[in-house]
Design a protein around this motif. Sequence first.
Motif, short mmCIF file in Angstrom:
data_model
loop_
_atom_site.label_atom_id
_atom_site.label_comp_id
_atom_site.label_asym_id
_atom_site.label_seq_id
_atom_site.Cartn_x
_atom_site.Cartn_y
_atom_site.Cartn_z
N GLN A 129 0.84 -1.22 0.00
CA GLN A 129 0.00 0.00 0.00
C GLN A 129 0.87 1.26 0.00
O GLN A 129 0.57 2.24 -0.67
N ILE A 161 -1.22 -6.68 -3.65
CA ILE A 161 -2.38 -6.39 -2.78
C ILE A 161 -3.53 -7.33 -3.10
O ILE A 161 -4.21 -7.85 -2.21
N LYS A 178 -7.44 -7.43 4.36
CA LYS A 178 -7.57 -6.06 3.81
C LYS A 178 -8.69 -5.28 4.48
O LYS A 178 -8.68 -4.06 4.52
#
Length: 1509
Positions: A1372, A1446, A1454
């Motif tokens: 991120q 991700i 998440k």
Amino acid sequence: MGQEPRTLPPSPNWYCSRCSDAVPGGLFGFAARTSVFLVRVGPGAEAIPGTPPFRVIGELVGHTERVSGFTFCHHPDQYNLCATSSDDGTVKIWDVETKTVVTEHALHQHTISALHWSPRVKDLLVSGDEKGVVFCYWLNRNDSQHLFIEPRTIFCLTCSPHHEDLVAIGYKDGIVVITDISKKGEVIHRFRGHDDEIHSIAWCPLPGEDCLSISQEENSEEPEIPNGKLIAQTPVSKGCYLATGSKDQTIRIWSCSRGRGVMILKLPFLKRRGGGIDPTVKERLWLTLHWPRDQPTQLISSCFGGELLLWDLTQSWRRKYTLFSASSEGQNHSRIVFNLCPLQTNDDKQLLLSTSMDRDVKCWDMATLECCWTLPSLGGFAYSLAFSPVDTGCLAIGVGDGMIRVWNTLSIKNNYDVKNFWQGVKSKVTALCWHPTKEGGLAFGTDDGKVGLYDTYSNKPPQISSTYHKKTVYSLAWGPPVPPTAFGGEGDRPSLTLYSCGGEGIVLQHNPWKLSGEAFDINKLIRDTNSIKYKLPVHTEISWKADGKIMALGNEDGSIEIFKVPNLKLICTIQQHHKLVNTISWHHEHGSQPELSYLMASGSNNAVIYVHNLQTVIESNPESPVTITEPHRTLSGHTAKITSLAWSPHHDGRLVSASYDGTAQVWDTLQEEPLCNFRGHRGRLLCIAWSPLDPDCIYSGADDFCVYKWLTSMQEHSRPPQGKKSIELEKKRLSQPKPKPKKKKKPTLRVPVKQELCDGNEEESVKESSGPAENGVSDQETEEEAREPELPYGVTSAVSKAVICTPASLGFEKSKVTINKVTLLKKEAPKEKPEALIKKRKARSTLPLSTSLDHRSKEELHQDCLVLATAKHSKAEPKEDVSADLEERFHLGLFTDRATLYKMIEVEGKGHLENGHPELFHQLMLWKGDLKGVLQTAAERGELTDNLVAMAPVAGYHVWVWAVEAFAKQLCFQDQYVKAASHLLSIHKVYEAVELLKSNHFYREAIAIAKARLRPEDPILKDLYLSWGAILEKDGHYALAAKCYLGATSAYDAAKVLAKKGDAASLSTAAELASIVGENELSASLALRCAQELLLARNWVGAQEALQLHQSLKGQRLVFCLLELLSKHLEEKQLSEGKSSSSSYNAWPAGGKEPFVERVTAVWKSAFSLDSPDQYQAAFQQLQNIKYPSATSNTPSKQLLLHICHDLTLAVLSQQVAAWDTAVEGLLRAVVRSYDSGNFTIMQEVHSAFLPEGCDHLRHKLDDHQFPTTPAFKSLEAFFIYGRLYEFWWSLSRPCPESSVWVRTAHRRMSSVEQNQQVDNVSPEETDPKASQPEPSRTPELEVRLTEEGEQLLNACKELFSEKHAGLQNAQRTVAEVQETLAEMIRKHQKSQLCKSTANGPDKNEPEQEAEQSLSSPHNQCKEEKNEPVSLPELTKRLTEANERIAKFPESIKTWPFPDVLECCLILLHIRSQYPGFVTQEMQQQAQELLQKYGNTKVYKRHYQPLCT
């Protein structure tokens, strides 16, 4: 385009003989409104190469009224000094370098009309006023001399360049006088010849009279006798020429040695060349002159339509002249020129600067007579700014002078490439909007309600919509067609239609293909689609989302409604602002995250800006409309209303706002952070626009008649000034009309005010058009300016107000006075003398003429008898001579027949009318029986009385009805509306009576009559209530307005209007009212708002009472209860913000030693009877639908606590029904909210109150109920340990660690080697802001050992070393950094493009440097990385890889936030560096591995390296 700030200044003032001037070296100044603008011309202007060399460099601010004169000091060592005269009665001397006043005087008692700084005496300033008084003021010795030469109005004066004592003065009636100031103003010459105003006087630049070869015989029509007295030995004996320009269309040249005129030049009538002005309109002339210093045989003058002429004086008999800019079309001024002034630049160019009524300042090259450059200016408020989405850099400006400016801000050759559009506008331009796809398609709206469409690429007049708004057009927007325009096939309708919102509250949809057709009011569609019964709100703003699927309407009550195409289904109402919404702006669609395009910013008459995120609402498409009462972000800082908002097209979530506090503010909305504040305007800001090309550049417009281009990076301030800014007070002061002693005339616009000295801006032709016909309005533009009410000094507005108010106020005063008189007479009974006198006074005779004829001499009376006898007793017809006698002696009609009597009555009646006694005339007609005639005559003359009307039935029913109607009309003219209505009622005209009262705003009386005389269900009654309610609402009488709405059975509106004030008392009443009438949803939302208001005042009891109204707010009562208990708990621990003694807490049982959660549930049970699982479940259902936005470091603490308590309430309710997984989620949300806001204290308090024993009991509960150990629980546990870890570390970091839960301390001696080692090991500060406390070295005598709890805590820290979370956080971070770098590259690229387009000038490297500087900000990547530029493919690759990484992580990880893993590693390594034995080898290794693997950003490396060495 150029990176420097730029100004579009106000227009130079009109009709002043000298209000612009220039000095060698390139400084030019012109008076505009109440200040002087300075322009640097030539090499010193630092203009971009290739563009005209000039720049507006500043403003002289200080006068409170129009500046009427401006002059520089023309002495080489004093070029920095200048002087101004103003209608405020002062003359000020300024230093242009510091822009401050050096000194000033207020010697003049009358309006100053002329000013000049002597070219011979460096400290002498000469000024003259309208009454003919001249003052000479010597600056250095602060001395003055008063001269009264002629009792006439001075128009202009010019000091001689050759003799220090001579001044030439021109008067309004055409006389020119040369006076010697050293001899107390003795007149040396008086030149007569002109027969109208003298506009300009120019002395010949050479002394003596040899420069012109003018023979004695020339101009033989001039009288040989000199007009002046030529005295021997005067300084003029050598002589000198003087040129004068007058309104009589001639220029005359006078010889001082001969004392007479020697040459007359008559202005030629030139054919107008493309001035773009109606040729039939006669424009008044202004004739200004300039005699060039190096060309004494040439003279420059202005001409009829703005042309400039160069006269050749050597051939005066041939009247030879050259036209300026003769070759190039359209370079000349298009209107009359007021001032000419020469300027020599530093590179020795001879220039001439001219100011004109066309609002342009032009610069002419004297060598070629061509125009070098033009500086456009504004003659009104800058109401609206709009950048074209198609023609990049094209900025449209809507101005209050009735013209639209289109500024090509990208022009390379010209900084001020501005086109004017005035055709068809004829009023202030208040709104603009470019067509999203069609080139040159510009929609405009005006102050008088007109909507039009310009094609800026053609010269055609605009298309005007046939449907006008009743009031000002507030805003325009292009959007997809909605029914009925949307019907029809693709080819039959436009893809976009134009929406306009007007001041009367209506939004119209105009079809751009058929503007002549009717425009549609969209309220009808909204009402039908959403089947709305109540009154629709008054709309004040419209804005379409960029994708054309969503429309937002802002309303007068502060609400914003969101509609969905195609049929405008209402999906959401935002109840946030509680005052009129001025502006709504949707975020652009090209942000780095698609959800940003759902952000909508709005500003109202309140100073707070709210940003809402409408993604959930729009995507969920709810069946019934949702009400939103919580903003996504709140931007506070401005101190007055918000007028305009614009999102930056270059950034994510960056917004600029314009406010009435006189400043523009740039915000980072996502962080709720103010970034920079622009304070360059002197007025209230009205519009703002972000440059589509330069991320640093913003344009703003205000009511100071200016548009500024400014750079965000160059602003000193970061937030708006707090408190009332001086501008507001200054505005008020300036808008107060000053009582001027000279205005003794009646305040009406017909008084011909002196046109010449009128301000050249918005109010100019109010005065101009009232002059004689020949000076009539110059064309359509000025005609409209005549109505401009925006006066900076309130001059004409005061006048017009007076005109409007006079009849009403006078009537009121009169009636008051008479009442007082009557009561006085009644009270003072003993003093009956006046009444007695009145009684004794003899009544006026009804037949005075007959009576007087009966009192003549005896002979006449005898003759009467004879005539009468003859008439009565002649058997046959009376003879002619007898008839003639009777005709003459009409009073004998009393004694003869009826015909003669009628004759007598007629003569008597005429006499009464001539003497002003109509009532006696009416009486005679009544006697005669001609009542109908009486009534008709009285009605025609407006002399009907109650008496006459009362007698009207005698003449029949129809006559009576007609008489009553006529009398009612007459009473209306006399402003006696109530009496008129009563008379209409007497003839059963109830509807007419009610309508009459309504239209004159006598609503109370109208309703009384309608209620008394009409059926209860009559629609008129409802209409009356609604109309009165609307007016009361507008005036702020909310309670009375609510009564009206209730009267009209419009209870919903009644509740809404009561809530408008927004204070707790009003909201409480409104909620109760809505509840009584069954509007439960509205009532609940108002009650909640009321409770939130009371919460701010910490009135807990009141808040609970407000929420009590509704069962649906039971959940909110629980939240407020928990918030109160938590606040009390924090206050007891002295942790809350301010220990407020004013809190009024509820009398709930005080908590003993039991845990906090148990205390909460105990209070819930006792206060709200909440004990069964069903009740808990119901409360949970109520609350779980409410979603609050995530917190930021700028979220106010009270709001943060409320949101946290909402999450905690959900957690406690879940615990009560054993839903342990949702309980964990609620707790986690509360913890994350405090973590996001940076409020560590609150986070720890939540832990200690809700997890006093840690997370183990929750784990057991989850296991007992067979819930899987969820990721949410892991996150919660991690945050708990994270908080404890910080507390542990801080306890070790104190100067003297004390024994605590985690460590025991004991004394021991320490070797110097160990001391040194420990001091060396103290490491730099941590990264996290919460950890950034310095670590002083410890006292070496203490030995610190871990307790059992301490060991448990450090072992538990393994939970924080989550490899998965470290990987996710790293990915991120990479995405965020790459996006930041990309944005920076785009900005850098745009700047370099701009740089190329402006040639290879000195600014060439600036953008790169700036980009480098901005890249080195701490938010971006490290310096090493920046020095090695990364290619775009490399960045894209990084971004893709990070996104792929991700995507691979499971959703469960998440979904829930987790403390920063690397931060926790760093803290443990820190602890180990201080106390090596505390952290095991295994944990140290694990922390180092994580840091090596994922700590690849510089910020971690910087802190990690010293710990590993």
